[in-house]
Scaffold this motif. Structure first.
Motif, PDB file in Angstrom:
ATOM      1  N   VAL A 186      -2.051 -16.470 -22.224  1.00  0.00           N
ATOM      2  CA  VAL A 186      -1.958 -15.030 -21.979  1.00  0.00           C
ATOM      3  C   VAL A 186      -0.924 -14.402 -22.905  1.00  0.00           C
ATOM      4  CG1 VAL A 186      -1.320 -13.269 -20.278  1.00  0.00           C
ATOM      5  CG2 VAL A 186      -2.791 -15.185 -19.604  1.00  0.00           C
ATOM      6  N   CYS A 187       0.219 -15.073 -23.096  1.00  0.00           N
ATOM      7  CA  CYS A 187       1.266 -14.558 -23.994  1.00  0.00           C
ATOM      8  C   CYS A 187       0.793 -14.455 -25.438  1.00  0.00           C
ATOM      9  CB  CYS A 187       2.511 -15.446 -23.928  1.00  0.00           C
ATOM     10  SG  CYS A 187       3.527 -15.185 -22.466  1.00  0.00           S
ATOM     11  N   SER A 188      -0.164 -15.285 -25.816  1.00  0.00           N
ATOM     12  CA  SER A 188      -0.673 -15.244 -27.186  1.00  0.00           C
ATOM     13  C   SER A 188      -1.529 -14.004 -27.437  1.00  0.00           C
ATOM     14  CB  SER A 188      -1.502 -16.501 -27.479  1.00  0.00           C
ATOM     15  OG  SER A 188      -2.782 -16.406 -26.855  1.00  0.00           O
ATOM     16  N   GLY A 189      -1.993 -13.382 -26.362  1.00  0.00           N
ATOM     17  CA  GLY A 189      -2.866 -12.228 -26.491  1.00  0.00           C
ATOM     18  C   GLY A 189      -4.321 -12.581 -26.732  1.00  0.00           C
ATOM     19  N   SER A 190      -4.634 -13.867 -26.747  1.00  0.00           N
ATOM     20  CA  SER A 190      -5.992 -14.289 -27.105  1.00  0.00           C
ATOM     21  C   SER A 190      -6.971 -14.264 -25.938  1.00  0.00           C
ATOM     22  CB  SER A 190      -5.952 -15.707 -27.691  1.00  0.00           C
ATOM     23  OG  SER A 190      -5.502 -16.645 -26.714  1.00  0.00           O
ATOM     24  N   THR A 191      -6.476 -14.148 -24.697  1.00  0.00           N
ATOM     25  CA  THR A 191      -7.375 -14.218 -23.547  1.00  0.00           C
ATOM     26  C   THR A 191      -7.817 -12.842 -23.052  1.00  0.00           C
ATOM     27  OG1 THR A 191      -5.696 -14.090 -21.799  1.00  0.00           O
ATOM     28  CG2 THR A 191      -6.104 -16.268 -22.791  1.00  0.00           C
ATOM     29  N   GLY A 192      -7.109 -11.798 -23.454  1.00  0.00           N
ATOM     30  CA  GLY A 192      -7.418 -10.450 -22.989  1.00  0.00           C
ATOM     31  C   GLY A 192      -6.850 -10.112 -21.628  1.00  0.00           C
ATOM     32  N   HIS A 193      -6.143 -11.060 -20.993  1.00  0.00           N
ATOM     33  CA  HIS A 193      -5.593 -10.809 -19.666  1.00  0.00           C
ATOM     34  C   HIS A 193      -4.330  -9.961 -19.723  1.00  0.00           C
ATOM     35  CE1 HIS A 193      -8.094 -14.346 -18.734  1.00  0.00           C
ATOM     36  NE2 HIS A 193      -8.152 -13.823 -17.508  1.00  0.00           N
ATOM     37  N   ALA A 194      -4.088  -9.246 -18.640  1.00  0.00           N
ATOM     38  CA  ALA A 194      -2.818  -8.542 -18.429  1.00  0.00           C
ATOM     39  C   ALA A 194      -2.002  -9.317 -17.401  1.00  0.00           C
ATOM     40  CB  ALA A 194      -3.072  -7.127 -17.912  1.00  0.00           C
ATOM     41  N   GLU A 195      -0.689  -9.314 -17.567  1.00  0.00           N
ATOM     42  CA  GLU A 195       0.199  -9.786 -16.505  1.00  0.00           C
ATOM     43  C   GLU A 195       0.100  -8.739 -15.398  1.00  0.00           C
ATOM     44  OE1 GLU A 195       4.212 -10.779 -17.392  1.00  0.00           O
ATOM     45  OE2 GLU A 195       3.699 -12.021 -19.122  1.00  0.00           O
ATOM     46  N   ALA A 196      -0.199  -9.171 -14.178  1.00  0.00           N
ATOM     47  CA  ALA A 196      -0.492  -8.209 -13.125  1.00  0.00           C
ATOM     48  C   ALA A 196       0.091  -8.648 -11.788  1.00  0.00           C
ATOM     49  CB  ALA A 196      -2.003  -8.020 -13.007  1.00  0.00           C
ATOM     50  N   LEU A 197       0.029  -7.727 -10.848  1.00  0.00           N
ATOM     51  CA  LEU A 197       0.486  -7.973  -9.482  1.00  0.00           C
ATOM     52  C   LEU A 197      -0.644  -7.662  -8.520  1.00  0.00           C
ATOM     53  CD1 LEU A 197       2.979  -8.546  -7.576  1.00  0.00           C
ATOM     54  CD2 LEU A 197       3.128  -6.065  -7.349  1.00  0.00           C
ATOM     55  N   GLN A 198      -0.851  -8.552  -7.567  1.00  0.00           N
ATOM     56  CA  GLN A 198      -1.805  -8.300  -6.503  1.00  0.00           C
ATOM     57  C   GLN A 198      -1.039  -8.163  -5.195  1.00  0.00           C
ATOM     58  OE1 GLN A 198      -5.383 -11.004  -5.381  1.00  0.00           O
ATOM     59  NE2 GLN A 198      -6.075  -9.530  -6.908  1.00  0.00           N
ATOM     60  N   VAL A 199      -1.217  -7.021  -4.538  1.00  0.00           N
ATOM     61  CA  VAL A 199      -0.512  -6.697  -3.297  1.00  0.00           C
ATOM     62  C   VAL A 199      -1.499  -6.758  -2.137  1.00  0.00           C
ATOM     63  CG1 VAL A 199       0.759  -4.892  -2.056  1.00  0.00           C
ATOM     64  CG2 VAL A 199       1.106  -5.192  -4.517  1.00  0.00           C
ATOM     65  N   ILE A 200      -1.142  -7.513  -1.100  1.00  0.00           N
ATOM     66  CA  ILE A 200      -1.905  -7.544   0.141  1.00  0.00           C
ATOM     67  C   ILE A 200      -1.100  -6.742   1.152  1.00  0.00           C
ATOM     68  CG2 ILE A 200      -3.033  -9.000   1.877  1.00  0.00           C
ATOM     69  CD1 ILE A 200      -4.011  -9.472  -1.006  1.00  0.00           C
ATOM     70  N   TYR A 201      -1.718  -5.724   1.732  1.00  0.00           N
ATOM     71  CA  TYR A 201      -0.947  -4.801   2.563  1.00  0.00           C
ATOM     72  C   TYR A 201      -1.739  -4.318   3.774  1.00  0.00           C
ATOM     73  CZ  TYR A 201      -3.717  -1.103   0.299  1.00  0.00           C
ATOM     74  OH  TYR A 201      -4.748  -0.323  -0.149  1.00  0.00           O
ATOM     75  N   ASP A 202      -1.007  -3.748   4.714  1.00  0.00           N
ATOM     76  CA  ASP A 202      -1.587  -3.177   5.927  1.00  0.00           C
ATOM     77  C   ASP A 202      -1.850  -1.698   5.676  1.00  0.00           C
ATOM     78  OD1 ASP A 202      -2.160  -2.109   8.396  1.00  0.00           O
ATOM     79  OD2 ASP A 202      -0.433  -2.991   9.417  1.00  0.00           O
ATOM     80  N   PRO A 203      -3.119  -1.293   5.536  1.00  0.00           N
ATOM     81  CA  PRO A 203      -3.413   0.106   5.204  1.00  0.00           C
ATOM     82  C   PRO A 203      -3.073   1.092   6.323  1.00  0.00           C
ATOM     83  CG  PRO A 203      -5.435  -1.095   5.636  1.00  0.00           C
ATOM     84  CD  PRO A 203      -4.329  -2.115   5.621  1.00  0.00           C
ATOM     85  N   SER A 204      -2.744   0.584   7.523  1.00  0.00           N
ATOM     86  CA  SER A 204      -2.299   1.479   8.591  1.00  0.00           C
ATOM     87  C   SER A 204      -0.821   1.837   8.431  1.00  0.00           C
ATOM     88  CB  SER A 204      -2.534   0.842   9.969  1.00  0.00           C
ATOM     89  OG  SER A 204      -1.631  -0.232  10.199  1.00  0.00           O
ATOM     90  N   GLN A 205      -0.106   1.095   7.564  1.00  0.00           N
ATOM     91  CA  GLN A 205       1.312   1.365   7.325  1.00  0.00           C
ATOM     92  C   GLN A 205       1.594   1.871   5.916  1.00  0.00           C
ATOM     93  OE1 GLN A 205       4.303  -1.357   9.004  1.00  0.00           O
ATOM     94  NE2 GLN A 205       2.606  -2.675   9.626  1.00  0.00           N
ATOM     95  N   ILE A 206       0.824   1.394   4.943  1.00  0.00           N
ATOM     96  CA  ILE A 206       0.967   1.812   3.546  1.00  0.00           C
ATOM     97  C   ILE A 206      -0.400   2.304   3.089  1.00  0.00           C
ATOM     98  CG2 ILE A 206       1.660   1.168   1.206  1.00  0.00           C
ATOM     99  CD1 ILE A 206       2.804  -1.424   2.372  1.00  0.00           C
ATOM    100  N   THR A 207      -0.442   3.415   2.386  1.00  0.00           N
ATOM    101  CA  THR A 207      -1.711   3.861   1.826  1.00  0.00           C
ATOM    102  C   THR A 207      -1.819   3.406   0.373  1.00  0.00           C
ATOM    103  OG1 THR A 207      -0.881   5.979   0.991  1.00  0.00           O
ATOM    104  CG2 THR A 207      -1.654   5.910   3.289  1.00  0.00           C
ATOM    105  N   TYR A 208      -3.048   3.283  -0.081  1.00  0.00           N
ATOM    106  CA  TYR A 208      -3.284   2.938  -1.487  1.00  0.00           C
ATOM    107  C   TYR A 208      -2.657   3.994  -2.391  1.00  0.00           C
ATOM    108  CZ  TYR A 208      -5.913   1.422  -5.624  1.00  0.00           C
ATOM    109  OH  TYR A 208      -6.276   0.979  -6.879  1.00  0.00           O
ATOM    110  N   ARG A 209      -2.732   5.247  -1.973  1.00  0.00           N
ATOM    111  CA  ARG A 209      -2.132   6.337  -2.745  1.00  0.00           C
ATOM    112  C   ARG A 209      -0.626   6.139  -2.911  1.00  0.00           C
ATOM    113  NH1 ARG A 209      -4.137  11.236  -4.050  1.00  0.00           N
ATOM    114  NH2 ARG A 209      -5.945  10.819  -2.726  1.00  0.00           N
ATOM    115  N   GLN A 210       0.056   5.726  -1.853  1.00  0.00           N
ATOM    116  CA  GLN A 210       1.502   5.470  -1.937  1.00  0.00           C
ATOM    117  C   GLN A 210       1.806   4.350  -2.930  1.00  0.00           C
ATOM    118  OE1 GLN A 210       1.911   4.959   2.410  1.00  0.00           O
ATOM    119  NE2 GLN A 210       3.728   6.276   2.249  1.00  0.00           N
ATOM    120  N   LEU A 211       0.994   3.303  -2.912  1.00  0.00           N
ATOM    121  CA  LEU A 211       1.205   2.183  -3.834  1.00  0.00           C
ATOM    122  C   LEU A 211       1.054   2.645  -5.282  1.00  0.00           C
ATOM    123  CD1 LEU A 211      -0.745  -0.612  -1.921  1.00  0.00           C
ATOM    124  CD2 LEU A 211       1.744  -0.441  -2.178  1.00  0.00           C
TER     125      LEU A 211
END
Length: 200
Positions: A84-109
């Motif tokens: 991934v660091c080489s740039g050859s795979t096309g991937h982005a370093e990313a974050l996946q968040v698992i959350y309770d939508p009754s407490q946090i909205t997608y808009r807030q994130l």
């Protein structure tokens, strides 16, 4: 606000290993259980160490079930950090968040996403340059896409003066990053956190 921007060259001297398969926990064990009713948000905002750290800090105790770093948006199976660091795979370093939508909205994130990094620099965050550091929102359904475009338009008008270059794409295959990347700044607290002026 602050986000991690360690020197890219210094990161290349860390050990490299193969990323875990999608769905496995960061230690390579059984699949992580997702609480009933939980939702998933996936974003890329530069060095994933800082992105994870900032989301955990902001949303801890407010409905955040889990946050894990990994790779998305590329076309290589089981990408490693080195690849991934080489740039050859096309991937982005990313974050996946698992959350309770009754407490946090997608808009807030997403509003937080636009406040905690610079979405106006193509393939760059601070000293870190390369396509793996691009800004992106990877939506998981049509409703998330709609909200992502609305929040991006608002952020462009209110905070970033029409300069946002953030990609908005359907979430493809996710790969967990290697175990030593998970909660990296919690385990290595001496790393530099780059400050951004607060946005109103």
């Amino acid at each position: 606000m602050a986000t991690a921007m360690p020197n890219f060259i210094s990161r290349l001297f860390r050990p490299f290993s193969t990323s875990t398969r999608v769905g496995l926990n960061p230690e390579g064990g059984a699949a992580m259980s997702t609480p009933e009713g939980a939702a998933t948000a996936t974003v890329a905002a530069g060095c994933f160490w800082g992105v994870e750290h900032m989301y955990r800090k902001e949303f801890k105790g407010k409905g955040l079930y889990d946050a894990r770093v990994g790779y998305i948006g590329g076309d290589t199976q089981s990408p490693s950090y080195r690849a991934v660091c080489s740039g050859s795979t096309g991937h982005a370093e990313a974050l996946q968040v698992i959350y309770d939508p009754s407490q946090i909205t997608y808009r807030q994130l997403l509003e937080f996403f636009y406040k905690m990094h610079d979405p106006t620099t193509s393939n760059r965050q601070g000293p870190d340059a390369g396509s793996q550091y691009r800004s992106g929102i990877f939506y998981h359904d049509a409703e998330q896409e709609k909200i992502a475009r609305e929040v991006t338009q608002l952020a462009n008008q209110k905070w970033w003066k029409g300069k946002i270059v953030t990609e908005i794409l359907a979430a493809g295959e996710w790969w967990d990053a290697e175990a030593y990347h998970q909660k990296y700044l919690d385990n290595n607290p001496g790393h530099f956190l780059r400050s951004f002026p607060p946005l109103e």
